[in-house]
Design an enzyme around this catalytic site. Structure first.
Site, PDB file in Angstrom:
ATOM      1  N   GLU A  51      37.118  -4.291  59.048  1.00 22.84           N
ATOM      2  CA  GLU A  51      35.806  -3.801  59.471  1.00 22.84           C
ATOM      3  C   GLU A  51      35.019  -4.887  60.173  1.00 22.84           C
ATOM      4  O   GLU A  51      34.302  -4.622  61.146  1.00 22.84           O
ATOM      5  CB  GLU A  51      35.037  -3.280  58.253  1.00 22.84           C
ATOM      6  CG  GLU A  51      33.751  -2.527  58.597  1.00 22.84           C
ATOM      7  CD  GLU A  51      32.506  -3.412  58.662  1.00 22.84           C
ATOM      8  OE1 GLU A  51      31.434  -2.909  59.030  1.00 22.84           O
ATOM      9  OE2 GLU A  51      32.606  -4.625  58.343  1.00 22.84           O
ATOM     10  N   ASP A  67      38.260  -6.719  54.115  1.00 17.43           N
ATOM     11  CA  ASP A  67      38.182  -8.004  54.808  1.00 17.43           C
ATOM     12  C   ASP A  67      36.801  -8.623  54.694  1.00 17.43           C
ATOM     13  O   ASP A  67      35.809  -7.940  54.422  1.00 17.43           O
ATOM     14  CB  ASP A  67      38.579  -7.855  56.276  1.00 17.43           C
ATOM     15  CG  ASP A  67      37.578  -7.041  57.086  1.00 17.43           C
ATOM     16  OD1 ASP A  67      37.134  -5.978  56.591  1.00 17.43           O
ATOM     17  OD2 ASP A  67      37.236  -7.442  58.214  1.00 17.43           O
TER      18      ASP A  67
END
Length: 407
Positions: free
Chosen positions: A176, A83
């Site tokens: 994350e 991400d």
């Protein structure tokens, strides 16, 4: 060493929007991350030589490169996140600046620019190949540079069986950037002696200390009456929020701290005279100082309620992650190996605390010590993000050196 597929691989990854969503209740938080893992990463993991490749419901794409030397009995993992941060990630259009001349870089036609006068880090990169944004999005080097570096290292090891290495486990995970990606990480399934997140910044970063982190949600309950008749009746929730904030140490804010200094950070305030909600994050490195910060906030809330004579301030504290130093310092093997490899490669290790957290912060407390090594990104999380191809190549060198280490 140069790796012919590294740049194209990285450019392919960053053009895919994998922005996470902190408001989502799914894992991963966005479908784009699922699609990226299953349609892009999983097939490529198989192509570069990883075996037993699979995708888990926790959002992690996992693969293994078996050892090719029975004397190398360690099992080492490498982890990067898919991400990207909370900034536009749609239509990423990277610029490749070859043989950077040390001057100002115009970011496409956006009107924004990378100027060494503003970004001193550029002074390290004359003559190198830089990948930048076009000024309309972030780049995504955090952490698609890490993914590309791990993938390239596996590809090189598969093509060069003369390089003897231990068993390698690879994990590419979600979310994350919103702090929840490792919550469902399956440490038992990953099954390594230790791991590294490849999620750091400039060349040489080697980190095994993070903040300990907590979130604080506050609710201030006021009593709204007509301001013309408010005397001794109105309780202004906005004023309560101001009074609370003013009792925190004035200099303990992110913009006034550095190094090992902790802080309180007011993230959001919404409300009116009737009620206010405020969100803080709390950060510190030492356990006692971290606990003291939380206790201080609770003490302020209790004191205000006592003075008000009613329960108008509600505080909810939630621990988010802890300083992984507590785990890693018990066995410094992963640090010793990474440091030795970098030095052998002529890279100066930069060992300093992370003023933030990584997936390794949580994974370390699951039983897998997981320090962080450099991936190359600069100015991460925004339109001024960039990365040096040469630094990415050195990260690949470092990964290969770690798995081949015989000390």
């Amino acid at each position: 060493m140069t790796y012919p597929n590294l740049l194209d691989r990285f450019l392919t990854y960053v053009k895919v929007n994998t922005r996470s969503d902190e408001h989502s209740t799914t894992t991963p938080s966005t479908q784009s991350q699922v699609d990226f893992a299953t349609n892009v990463l999983i097939p490529e993991m198989k192509r570069v030589g990883l075996q037993n490749v699979y995708y888990l419901p926790n959002g992690f794409a996992i693969g293994t490169l078996p050892a090719n030397d029975p004397s190398l009995t360690r099992k080492i993992g490498f982890i990067s996140h898919m991400d990207t941060a909370d900034f536009n990630a749609e239509g990423v259009n990277p610029q490749v600046i070859e043989n950077y001349d040390g001057g100002v870089i115009e970011l496409g036609n956006s009107g924004f620019k990378l100027d060494p006068a503003d970004f001193k880090s550029l002074e390290k990169y004359p003559g190198q190949t830089l990948i930048t944004t076009d000024g309309t999005s972030l780049l995504g080097a955090d952490d698609k540079s890490g993914i590309a570096e791990i993938m390239t290292a596996i590809e090189y090891l598969t093509a060069h069986p003369e390089i003897k290495h231990c068993e390698i486990r690879v994990g590419f995970g979600p979310d994350e950037e919103i702090g929840v990606g490792a919550n469902k990480f399956d440490a038992e399934d990953f099954d390594v002696d230790f791991a590294y997140t490849v999620d750091g910044g400039p060349l040489g970063e080697l980190q095994y200390e993070t903040f300990s982190a907590a979130g604080a949600e506050l609710h201030f309950q006021g009593r709204n009456v007509h301001p013309g008749t408010a005397k001794e009746q109105m309780v202004n929730a906005l004023q309560l929020a101001i009074d609370f904030h003013n009792q925190l140490p004035e200099n303990d804010r992110p913009e006034l701290t550095e190094g090992y200094q902790g802080f309180y950070h007011l993230m959001d305030v919404t409300g009116s005279v009737e009620e206010v909600r405020a969100s803080y994050i709390i950060r510190d490195f030492e356990k006692d100082a971290f606990e003291a910060r939380k206790a201080s906030m609770q003490s302020i809330a209790d004191k205000m309620n006592a003075e008000l004579g009613s329960y108008r301030v509600t505080l909810n504290l939630t621990d988010q992650y802890y300083n992984m130093k507590e785990v890693i310092e018990k066995d410094m093997t992963p640090i010793t190996i990474a440091k030795a490899v970098m030095e052998d490669l002529g890279i100066t290790p930069i060992i300093e605390p992370i003023r933030g957290g990584t997936d390794g912060s949580k994974i370390s407390f699951m039983g897998i010590p997981t320090p962080n090594i450099f991936a190359g990104g600069e100015n991460m999380h925004g339109r001024f993000e960039y990365v040096s191809l040469q630094t990415m190549e050195r990260a690949v060198d470092t990964i290969i050196g770690i798995v081949a280490y015989k000390g």
